[in-house]
Design a protein around this motif. Structure first.
Motif, PDB file in Angstrom:
ATOM      1  N   PRO A  36       0.798  -1.231   0.000  1.00 17.18           N
ATOM      2  CA  PRO A  36       0.000   0.000   0.000  1.00 17.18           C
ATOM      3  C   PRO A  36       0.824   1.273   0.000  1.00 17.18           C
ATOM      4  O   PRO A  36       0.329   2.323  -0.417  1.00 17.18           O
ATOM      5  CB  PRO A  36      -0.840  -0.120   1.279  1.00 17.18           C
ATOM      6  CG  PRO A  36      -0.158  -1.128   2.123  1.00 17.18           C
ATOM      7  CD  PRO A  36       0.529  -2.064   1.193  1.00 17.18           C
ATOM      8  N   GLN A  37       2.071   1.211   0.449  1.00 21.55           N
ATOM      9  CA  GLN A  37       2.951   2.380   0.395  1.00 21.55           C
ATOM     10  C   GLN A  37       3.925   2.300  -0.768  1.00 21.55           C
ATOM     11  O   GLN A  37       4.907   3.059  -0.812  1.00 21.55           O
ATOM     12  CB  GLN A  37       3.744   2.528   1.707  1.00 21.55           C
ATOM     13  CG  GLN A  37       2.951   3.157   2.844  1.00 21.55           C
ATOM     14  CD  GLN A  37       1.997   2.163   3.477  1.00 21.55           C
ATOM     15  OE1 GLN A  37       2.391   1.049   3.816  1.00 21.55           O
ATOM     16  NE2 GLN A  37       0.745   2.553   3.626  1.00 21.55           N
ATOM     17  N   GLY A  38       3.668   1.408  -1.707  1.00 25.02           N
ATOM     18  CA  GLY A  38       4.528   1.284  -2.876  1.00 25.02           C
ATOM     19  C   GLY A  38       5.711   0.345  -2.692  1.00 25.02           C
ATOM     20  O   GLY A  38       6.553   0.220  -3.593  1.00 25.02           O
ATOM     21  N   GLN A  39       5.804  -0.348  -1.542  1.00 23.91           N
ATOM     22  CA  GLN A  39       6.879  -1.305  -1.339  1.00 23.91           C
ATOM     23  C   GLN A  39       6.719  -2.455  -2.347  1.00 23.91           C
ATOM     24  O   GLN A  39       5.608  -2.880  -2.647  1.00 23.91           O
ATOM     25  CB  GLN A  39       6.841  -1.899   0.073  1.00 23.91           C
ATOM     26  CG  GLN A  39       6.496  -0.924   1.176  1.00 23.91           C
ATOM     27  CD  GLN A  39       5.024  -0.950   1.541  1.00 23.91           C
ATOM     28  OE1 GLN A  39       4.160  -0.797   0.682  1.00 23.91           O
ATOM     29  NE2 GLN A  39       4.729  -1.135   2.822  1.00 23.91           N
ATOM     30  N   VAL A  40       7.839  -2.977  -2.825  1.00 24.95           N
ATOM     31  CA  VAL A  40       7.774  -4.044  -3.832  1.00 24.95           C
ATOM     32  C   VAL A  40       8.600  -5.250  -3.388  1.00 24.95           C
ATOM     33  O   VAL A  40       9.787  -5.126  -3.068  1.00 24.95           O
ATOM     34  CB  VAL A  40       8.288  -3.552  -5.202  1.00 24.95           C
ATOM     35  CG1 VAL A  40       8.361  -4.719  -6.199  1.00 24.95           C
ATOM     36  CG2 VAL A  40       7.385  -2.459  -5.745  1.00 24.95           C
ATOM     37  N   ILE A  41       7.941  -6.403  -3.366  1.00 21.48           N
ATOM     38  CA  ILE A  41       8.614  -7.689  -3.232  1.00 21.48           C
ATOM     39  C   ILE A  41       8.486  -8.402  -4.570  1.00 21.48           C
ATOM     40  O   ILE A  41       7.380  -8.556  -5.100  1.00 21.48           O
ATOM     41  CB  ILE A  41       7.982  -8.551  -2.130  1.00 21.48           C
ATOM     42  CG1 ILE A  41       8.150  -7.898  -0.760  1.00 21.48           C
ATOM     43  CG2 ILE A  41       8.602  -9.949  -2.125  1.00 21.48           C
ATOM     44  CD1 ILE A  41       7.426  -8.638   0.364  1.00 21.48           C
ATOM     45  N   ALA A  42       9.606  -8.817  -5.125  1.00 22.27           N
ATOM     46  CA  ALA A  42       9.601  -9.635  -6.333  1.00 22.27           C
ATOM     47  C   ALA A  42       9.926 -11.066  -5.941  1.00 22.27           C
ATOM     48  O   ALA A  42      10.940 -11.316  -5.285  1.00 22.27           O
ATOM     49  CB  ALA A  42      10.617  -9.115  -7.339  1.00 22.27           C
ATOM     50  N   TYR A  43       9.066 -11.988  -6.320  1.00 25.96           N
ATOM     51  CA  TYR A  43       9.259 -13.407  -6.014  1.00 25.96           C
ATOM     52  C   TYR A  43       9.511 -14.140  -7.318  1.00 25.96           C
ATOM     53  O   TYR A  43       8.664 -14.151  -8.214  1.00 25.96           O
ATOM     54  CB  TYR A  43       8.011 -13.943  -5.310  1.00 25.96           C
ATOM     55  CG  TYR A  43       8.000 -15.443  -5.092  1.00 25.96           C
ATOM     56  CD1 TYR A  43       9.104 -16.115  -4.581  1.00 25.96           C
ATOM     57  CD2 TYR A  43       6.861 -16.191  -5.377  1.00 25.96           C
ATOM     58  CE1 TYR A  43       9.083 -17.486  -4.372  1.00 25.96           C
ATOM     59  CE2 TYR A  43       6.823 -17.558  -5.158  1.00 25.96           C
ATOM     60  CZ  TYR A  43       7.938 -18.203  -4.663  1.00 25.96           C
ATOM     61  OH  TYR A  43       7.909 -19.556  -4.452  1.00 25.96           O
TER      62      TYR A  43
END
Length: 254
Positions: free
Chosen positions: A153-160
């Motif tokens: 929601p704050q633009g954090q990105v996890i790439a899996y």
């Protein structure tokens, strides 16, 4: 956005080690279970109610999906059984694959539609679950496999990465991610590993560098592989923070 590692053993479980499974959550929203390999469902019970999660699958290899029949039993028969179907996103054939695994009769398929609302990934599909945007990207691994880009929601990105061999699509998936949760199943000895199946520590680090990620988290190390060597390999090709994930680990992205 919080990532809880429920299991991270590659290809098969190890002693006291569950296969692939990760819980993603943001406050006030339904958590999302990413993959559900053997051993994961028991670990899920430690941290949340199994009747209150959505599920997404990267692919249909057994070590990423075959604890879902246990979730079917729980959601159908536990005293606090679910009253609504859980969203389930996976590659084409997901309902058939899990239905075969759940059926008590050889050669028959359990109808899982009472428990799961099944949707099939296509390359580039983006959905919103649990207050997060989840985009599927087809990567290089048999059978049909999708890496996932999860935006909080704050633009954090996890790439899996899911399971994959090196490919350009993986770099696009992970571009500028805050955390790159990337498989590295082998050490870098090409003559000793099948082509186009998994990555080495060297290759995971190279992918993280090309994608300009902030931090690399190595996962899916098989029990027969030297995890310390994989970690050293990744650190040799990526200059940012690198770590091996561990079962039970919690990572918060503010």
């Amino acid at each position: 956005m919080r990532l809880t590692v429920l299991g991270c053993s590659g290809s098969v479980g190890g002693p006291g080690a569950a296969c692939s499974g990760y819980l993603l959550s943001v406050p006030g929203e339904q958590p999302v279970l990413v993959d559900c390999g053997p051993g994961v469902f028991g670990e899920l019970q430690r941290v949340t109610d199994p009747c209150g999660v959505s599920v997404v699958l990267s692919h249909l290899h057994a070590d990423h999906c075959l604890d879902l029949p246990a979730m079917l039993v729980w959601r159908r028969y536990a005293p606090s059984s679910a009253t609504e179907r859980a969203p389930l996103y996976g590659p084409p054939g997901t309902a058939l694959r899990i239905g075969h695994g759940s059926s008590e009769f050889p050669g028959q398929v359990d109808d899982i539609s009472d428990t799961f609302d099944v949707h099939e990934w296509r390359d580039g599909v983006e959905v919103t679950l649990g207050g997060m945007r989840i985009k599927s990207v087809k990567v290089n691994h048999p059978p049909q496999t999708y890496g996932l880009r999860i935006t909080g929601p704050q633009g954090q990105v996890i790439a899996y990465s899911g399971d994959t061999a090196p490919c350009d699509e993986l770099i696009d998936l992970a571009a500028d991610a805050d955390l790159f949760l990337c498989e590295a199943s082998w050490t870098h000895a090409p003559s000793e590993r099948p082509p186009d199946l998994h990555m080495s520590g060297i290759e995971a680090g190279e992918a993280a560098t090309k994608a300009n990620v902030r931090a690399l988290a190595i996962t899916h190390v098989a029990p027969w592989t030297d995890s310390a060597e994989i970690l050293a390999e990744a650190r040799s090709t990526f200059s940012g923070p690198v770590d091996l994930v561990r079962q039970g680990q919690v990572i918060d992205l503010a």
